[in-house]
Design a protein around this motif. Structure first.
Motif, PDB file in Angstrom:
ATOM      1  N   ALA A 164     -10.803   4.669   4.245  1.00 38.36           N
ATOM      2  CA  ALA A 164      -9.483   4.737   3.618  1.00 38.36           C
ATOM      3  C   ALA A 164      -9.061   6.198   3.594  1.00 38.36           C
ATOM      4  N   ARG A 213     -12.194   8.267   2.152  1.00 40.36           N
ATOM      5  CA  ARG A 213     -13.275   7.509   1.511  1.00 40.36           C
ATOM      6  C   ARG A 213     -13.950   6.654   2.575  1.00 40.36           C
ATOM      7  N   ASP A 266      -6.125   8.739   2.390  1.00 41.83           N
ATOM      8  CA  ASP A 266      -4.951   8.963   1.543  1.00 41.83           C
ATOM      9  C   ASP A 266      -4.502  10.401   1.777  1.00 41.83           C
ATOM     10  N   GLN A 326     -16.955  10.422  -0.363  1.00 34.28           N
ATOM     11  CA  GLN A 326     -15.608  10.939  -0.293  1.00 34.28           C
ATOM     12  C   GLN A 326     -15.616  12.368   0.221  1.00 34.28           C
ATOM     13  N   ALA A 354     -15.915   0.599   6.104  1.00 33.79           N
ATOM     14  CA  ALA A 354     -14.491   0.737   5.784  1.00 33.79           C
ATOM     15  C   ALA A 354     -14.160   2.214   5.590  1.00 33.79           C
ATOM     16  N   THR A 380      -1.374   5.931   2.675  1.00 32.24           N
ATOM     17  CA  THR A 380      -2.737   5.424   2.745  1.00 32.24           C
ATOM     18  C   THR A 380      -2.915   4.586   4.007  1.00 32.24           C
ATOM     19  N   GLN A 381      -3.952   4.881   4.738  1.00 31.66           N
ATOM     20  CA  GLN A 381      -4.290   4.123   5.938  1.00 31.66           C
ATOM     21  C   GLN A 381      -5.702   3.587   5.771  1.00 31.66           C
ATOM     22  N   ALA A 382      -5.948   2.398   6.311  1.00 28.75           N
ATOM     23  CA  ALA A 382      -7.254   1.768   6.121  1.00 28.75           C
ATOM     24  C   ALA A 382      -7.778   1.196   7.429  1.00 28.75           C
ATOM     25  N   LEU A 434       0.845  -1.188   0.000  1.00 28.63           N
ATOM     26  CA  LEU A 434       0.000   0.000   0.000  1.00 28.63           C
ATOM     27  C   LEU A 434       0.876   1.232   0.000  1.00 28.63           C
ATOM     28  N   TRP A 461      -6.002   9.061  13.469  1.00 30.03           N
ATOM     29  CA  TRP A 461      -5.308   9.442  12.240  1.00 30.03           C
ATOM     30  C   TRP A 461      -5.091  10.956  12.222  1.00 30.03           C
ATOM     31  N   TRP A 510     -20.750   4.598  -0.981  1.00 25.66           N
ATOM     32  CA  TRP A 510     -19.493   5.255  -0.628  1.00 25.66           C
ATOM     33  C   TRP A 510     -19.663   6.767  -0.654  1.00 25.66           C
TER      34      TRP A 510
END
Length: 147
Positions: free
Chosen positions: A77, A86, A79, A141, A75, A12-14, A8, A40, A139
């Motif tokens: 994500a 997201r 970036d 963003q 979820a 980027t963290q998920a 990855l 984060w 989703w």
């Protein structure tokens, strides 16, 4: 023979979690995601609308996307290079797609039915994708400076 493992982007963290398709699961989704965003490098200007978006999408998954003994998936994500958060919520009811807010026809005095209007107002973009074999992913963003 040399095999490489896909990596990855370090920026980027998920986060992902399966939750029960109940009101309690929707509430827990919002709490867990809020705690993750606080861990984060995300500013309150992003965290606050993200909390509202997550709450609406998780509530919709528990209310409209519920299938007995099937969980929904939250979820996140992040970036930091692209300045993008997201949020995705996946449920088991692919045949029950959300209506765009302009098409929902919610009466002004209704107690519910404005969740996606709120998502539209808070997110930079949102949409829905099929999640085979029979589910869907909604989703949203949030773009811009994250910290």
């Amino acid at each position: 023979m040399s095999a490489t493992t896909p990596q990855l982007n370090p920026a980027t963290q998920a986060f992902a979690q399966l939750l029960s398709s109940t009101r309690r699961g929707a509430r827990l989704a919002r709490l867990l995601a809020t705690e993750q965003l606080r861990a984060w490098p995300v500013s309150p200007g992003v965290t606050e609308p993200a909390e509202q978006i997550m709450g609406e999408l998780a509530a919709d998954a528990a209310l409209h996307g519920r299938v007995n003994s099937r969980d929904f998936r939250l979820a996140l994500a992040l970036d930091t290079t692209a300045g993008l958060l997201r949020i995705t919520v996946t449920d088991a009811r692919g045949e029950h797609l959300p209506s765009p807010p302009a098409d929902c026809g919610t009466p002004p005095d209704a107690e519910s039915g404005r969740g996606l209007l709120l998502v539209t107002a808070l997110a930079d973009r949102w949409g829905v994708e099929p999640y085979p074999p029979g589910g869907k992913t909604v989703w949203a963003q949030i773009c811009g400076p994250l910290s």
